[in-house]
Motif scaffolding. Structure first.
Motif, PDB file in Angstrom:
ATOM      1  N   LYS A  70       0.885  -1.171   0.000  1.00  0.00           N
ATOM      2  CA  LYS A  70       0.000   0.000   0.000  1.00  0.00           C
ATOM      3  C   LYS A  70       0.917   1.214   0.000  1.00  0.00           C
ATOM      4  CE  LYS A  70      -4.390  -0.973   2.177  1.00  0.00           C
ATOM      5  NZ  LYS A  70      -5.224  -0.686   3.337  1.00  0.00           N
ATOM      6  N   GLY A  71       0.767   2.049  -0.951  1.00  0.00           N
ATOM      7  CA  GLY A  71       1.618   3.226  -1.004  1.00  0.00           C
ATOM      8  C   GLY A  71       2.834   3.005  -1.879  1.00  0.00           C
ATOM      9  N   ASP A  72       3.653   4.022  -1.936  1.00  0.00           N
ATOM     10  CA  ASP A  72       4.833   4.053  -2.788  1.00  0.00           C
ATOM     11  C   ASP A  72       6.055   3.559  -2.022  1.00  0.00           C
ATOM     12  OD1 ASP A  72       6.688   4.655  -4.761  1.00  0.00           O
ATOM     13  OD2 ASP A  72       6.661   6.813  -4.349  1.00  0.00           O
ATOM     14  N   ALA A  73       6.799   2.648  -2.620  1.00  0.00           N
ATOM     15  CA  ALA A  73       7.999   2.089  -1.982  1.00  0.00           C
ATOM     16  C   ALA A  73       9.023   3.175  -1.653  1.00  0.00           C
ATOM     17  CB  ALA A  73       8.631   1.027  -2.876  1.00  0.00           C
ATOM     18  N   ALA A  74       9.032   4.252  -2.419  1.00  0.00           N
ATOM     19  CA  ALA A  74       9.975   5.345  -2.168  1.00  0.00           C
ATOM     20  C   ALA A  74       9.591   6.163  -0.934  1.00  0.00           C
ATOM     21  CB  ALA A  74      10.057   6.260  -3.386  1.00  0.00           C
ATOM     22  N   GLY A  75       8.357   6.010  -0.493  1.00  0.00           N
ATOM     23  CA  GLY A  75       7.891   6.779   0.663  1.00  0.00           C
ATOM     24  C   GLY A  75       7.884   5.999   1.968  1.00  0.00           C
ATOM     25  N   ILE A  76       8.360   4.763   1.946  1.00  0.00           N
ATOM     26  CA  ILE A  76       8.367   3.930   3.163  1.00  0.00           C
ATOM     27  C   ILE A  76       9.808   3.672   3.569  1.00  0.00           C
ATOM     28  CG2 ILE A  76       7.691   1.734   4.201  1.00  0.00           C
ATOM     29  CD1 ILE A  76       5.442   1.587   2.079  1.00  0.00           C
ATOM     30  N   THR A  77      10.183   4.163   4.731  1.00  0.00           N
ATOM     31  CA  THR A  77      11.554   3.953   5.211  1.00  0.00           C
ATOM     32  C   THR A  77      11.642   2.660   6.017  1.00  0.00           C
ATOM     33  OG1 THR A  77      11.284   5.110   7.329  1.00  0.00           O
ATOM     34  CG2 THR A  77      11.907   6.461   5.400  1.00  0.00           C
ATOM     35  N   LEU A  78      12.859   2.148   6.083  1.00  0.00           N
ATOM     36  CA  LEU A  78      13.090   0.956   6.896  1.00  0.00           C
ATOM     37  C   LEU A  78      12.860   1.256   8.376  1.00  0.00           C
ATOM     38  CD1 LEU A  78      16.252  -0.633   5.234  1.00  0.00           C
ATOM     39  CD2 LEU A  78      13.840  -0.806   4.591  1.00  0.00           C
ATOM     40  N   LEU A  79      13.100   2.504   8.779  1.00  0.00           N
ATOM     41  CA  LEU A  79      12.870   2.878  10.178  1.00  0.00           C
ATOM     42  C   LEU A  79      11.393   2.747  10.540  1.00  0.00           C
ATOM     43  CD1 LEU A  79      14.121   3.925  12.810  1.00  0.00           C
ATOM     44  CD2 LEU A  79      13.644   6.244  12.000  1.00  0.00           C
ATOM     45  N   GLU A  80      10.498   3.151   9.652  1.00  0.00           N
ATOM     46  CA  GLU A  80       9.057   3.009   9.907  1.00  0.00           C
ATOM     47  C   GLU A  80       8.704   1.551  10.179  1.00  0.00           C
ATOM     48  OE1 GLU A  80       6.214   4.788   7.082  1.00  0.00           O
ATOM     49  OE2 GLU A  80       8.013   5.658   6.163  1.00  0.00           O
ATOM     50  N   ILE A  81       9.206   0.689   9.314  1.00  0.00           N
ATOM     51  CA  ILE A  81       8.896  -0.736   9.433  1.00  0.00           C
ATOM     52  C   ILE A  81       9.499  -1.300  10.716  1.00  0.00           C
ATOM     53  CG2 ILE A  81       9.170  -3.002   8.353  1.00  0.00           C
ATOM     54  CD1 ILE A  81       9.548  -1.396   5.665  1.00  0.00           C
ATOM     55  N   TYR A  82      10.766  -0.985  10.946  1.00  0.00           N
ATOM     56  CA  TYR A  82      11.470  -1.491  12.128  1.00  0.00           C
ATOM     57  C   TYR A  82      10.752  -1.062  13.409  1.00  0.00           C
ATOM     58  CZ  TYR A  82      15.245  -2.655  15.314  1.00  0.00           C
ATOM     59  OH  TYR A  82      15.978  -3.199  16.344  1.00  0.00           O
ATOM     60  N   GLU A  83      10.437   0.229  13.505  1.00  0.00           N
ATOM     61  CA  GLU A  83       9.817   0.739  14.728  1.00  0.00           C
ATOM     62  C   GLU A  83       8.376   0.279  14.885  1.00  0.00           C
ATOM     63  OE1 GLU A  83      12.488   4.523  16.053  1.00  0.00           O
ATOM     64  OE2 GLU A  83      10.653   4.992  14.953  1.00  0.00           O
ATOM     65  N   LEU A  84       7.703  -0.027  13.798  1.00  0.00           N
ATOM     66  CA  LEU A  84       6.360  -0.596  13.896  1.00  0.00           C
ATOM     67  C   LEU A  84       6.420  -1.921  14.661  1.00  0.00           C
ATOM     68  CD1 LEU A  84       3.334  -0.719  13.076  1.00  0.00           C
ATOM     69  CD2 LEU A  84       4.095  -1.970  11.053  1.00  0.00           C
ATOM     70  N   ILE A  85       7.436  -2.706  14.389  1.00  0.00           N
ATOM     71  CA  ILE A  85       7.577  -4.020  15.020  1.00  0.00           C
ATOM     72  C   ILE A  85       8.212  -3.915  16.402  1.00  0.00           C
ATOM     73  CG2 ILE A  85       8.639  -6.307  14.802  1.00  0.00           C
ATOM     74  CD1 ILE A  85       6.422  -5.727  12.696  1.00  0.00           C
ATOM     75  N   GLU A  86       9.249  -3.103  16.537  1.00  0.00           N
ATOM     76  CA  GLU A  86      10.051  -3.077  17.770  1.00  0.00           C
ATOM     77  C   GLU A  86       9.756  -1.919  18.711  1.00  0.00           C
ATOM     78  OE1 GLU A  86      12.123  -5.413  18.834  1.00  0.00           O
ATOM     79  OE2 GLU A  86      11.677  -6.561  17.045  1.00  0.00           O
ATOM     80  N   GLY A  87       9.146  -0.878  18.221  1.00  0.00           N
ATOM     81  CA  GLY A  87       8.989   0.325  19.027  1.00  0.00           C
ATOM     82  C   GLY A  87      10.138   1.280  18.734  1.00  0.00           C
ATOM     83  N   THR A  88      10.104   2.444  19.347  1.00  0.00           N
ATOM     84  CA  THR A  88      11.100   3.477  19.098  1.00  0.00           C
ATOM     85  C   THR A  88      12.482   3.023  19.540  1.00  0.00           C
ATOM     86  OG1 THR A  88       9.389   5.141  19.437  1.00  0.00           O
ATOM     87  CG2 THR A  88      11.666   5.901  19.532  1.00  0.00           C
ATOM     88  N   LEU A  89      13.457   3.262  18.675  1.00  0.00           N
ATOM     89  CA  LEU A  89      14.841   2.911  18.993  1.00  0.00           C
ATOM     90  C   LEU A  89      15.398   3.830  20.063  1.00  0.00           C
ATOM     91  CD1 LEU A  89      16.374   2.258  15.470  1.00  0.00           C
ATOM     92  CD2 LEU A  89      16.318   0.661  17.362  1.00  0.00           C
ATOM     93  N   GLU A  90      16.112   3.255  21.007  1.00  0.00           N
ATOM     94  CA  GLU A  90      16.807   4.040  22.027  1.00  0.00           C
ATOM     95  C   GLU A  90      18.188   4.393  21.509  1.00  0.00           C
ATOM     96  OE1 GLU A  90      16.942   2.568  26.011  1.00  0.00           O
ATOM     97  OE2 GLU A  90      15.082   1.455  25.734  1.00  0.00           O
ATOM     98  N   HIS A  91      18.739   5.493  22.011  1.00  0.00           N
ATOM     99  CA  HIS A  91      20.065   5.899  21.560  1.00  0.00           C
ATOM    100  C   HIS A  91      21.123   5.752  22.640  1.00  0.00           C
ATOM    101  CE1 HIS A  91      18.624   7.158  17.705  1.00  0.00           C
ATOM    102  NE2 HIS A  91      17.605   7.706  18.317  1.00  0.00           N
ATOM    103  N   LYS A  92      20.756   5.248  23.765  1.00  0.00           N
ATOM    104  CA  LYS A  92      21.729   4.984  24.832  1.00  0.00           C
ATOM    105  C   LYS A  92      21.661   3.500  25.154  1.00  0.00           C
ATOM    106  CE  LYS A  92      23.180   9.142  25.809  1.00  0.00           C
ATOM    107  NZ  LYS A  92      24.558   9.508  25.680  1.00  0.00           N
ATOM    108  N   TYR A  93      22.782   2.811  24.960  1.00  0.00           N
ATOM    109  CA  TYR A  93      22.757   1.365  25.123  1.00  0.00           C
ATOM    110  C   TYR A  93      23.638   0.846  26.246  1.00  0.00           C
ATOM    111  CZ  TYR A  93      19.898   0.746  21.066  1.00  0.00           C
ATOM    112  OH  TYR A  93      18.859   0.774  20.197  1.00  0.00           O
ATOM    113  N   CYS A  94      24.221   1.690  27.009  1.00  0.00           N
ATOM    114  CA  CYS A  94      25.047   1.219  28.119  1.00  0.00           C
ATOM    115  C   CYS A  94      24.144   0.566  29.157  1.00  0.00           C
ATOM    116  CB  CYS A  94      25.810   2.379  28.735  1.00  0.00           C
ATOM    117  SG  CYS A  94      26.938   1.842  30.037  1.00  0.00           S
ATOM    118  N   GLY A  95      24.611  -0.512  29.735  1.00  0.00           N
ATOM    119  CA  GLY A  95      23.839  -1.204  30.761  1.00  0.00           C
ATOM    120  C   GLY A  95      23.686  -0.384  32.032  1.00  0.00           C
TER     121      GLY A  95
END
Length: 132
Positions: A70-95
Motif C-alpha cells: 500500500k503506497g509508494d515504496a519510495a515513501g516507506i523507510t526501513l525505520l518506519e517498518i522497524y519501529e512498527l515491530i520493535e517500538g522506538t529505537l533508544e540511543h543509549k545502550y550502556c547497561g
C-alpha cells in the motif's frame, strides 16, 4: 554466540518481506515469502498481519491471493517498518545509565551509542525502493 547488534527475527522478517513484496510484479503469499526467507510460516504470518493492520500491505485471500504494497515504496523507510515491530529505537545502550555511571567517559568508547546512531540513520534514510 553473542551478537553486538541484535535485530529481532520479527523486525528482520518485516523489512525483508516488505522489500520482497515491493520488488515483486506479482503478489507474494506467506508460503512464498517463508520459503524465500527460510522463516517459520506461523511467525511470518503474525508479522504480515501487523503490516496489514497498520496499512503497509494489502492482503488478498484465496489460492491466487497474497500481499501487495500500500503506497509508494519510495515513501516507506526501513525505520518506519522497524519501529512498527520493535517500538522506538533508544540511543543509549550502556547497561548502566548516565546518571549512575561512576566514570566520566564511556568505558566502551561510546561505540554502542555511535552504532545506534548510525543504524538509526541508515534505517531513516533508506526506503524500500532503494532495496529493489
Amino acid at each position: 554466540m553473542v551478537k553486538v547488534v541484535h535485530i529481532s527475527e520479527a523486525a528482520s522478517l518485516a523489512v525483508h518481506s516488505m522489500a520482497l513484496i515491493a520488488g515483486s510484479k506479482e503478489m507474494l503469499n506467506v508460503n512464498q515469502i517463508a520459503d524465500l526467507t527460510h522463516a517459520s510460516r506461523n511467525h511470518l504470518a503474525k508479522v504480515m498481519q501487523t503490516l496489514v493492520k497498520n496499512n503497509y500491505l494489502e492482503s488478498v485471500r484465496g489460492p491466487k491471493g497474497g500481499f501487495t504494497l500500500k503506497g509508494d515504496a519510495a515513501g516507506i523507510t526501513l525505520l518506519e517498518i522497524y519501529e512498527l515491530i520493535e517500538g522506538t529505537l533508544e540511543h543509549k545502550y550502556c547497561g548502566i545509565g548516565d546518571q549512575k555511571c561512576p566514570f566520566r567517559t564511556c568505558v566502551f568508547g561510546g561505540l554502542a551509542d555511535r552504532f545506534s546512531r548510525e543504524f538509526t540513520n541508515y534505517l531513516r534514510n533508506t526506503t524500500l525502493s532503494q532495496l529493489i
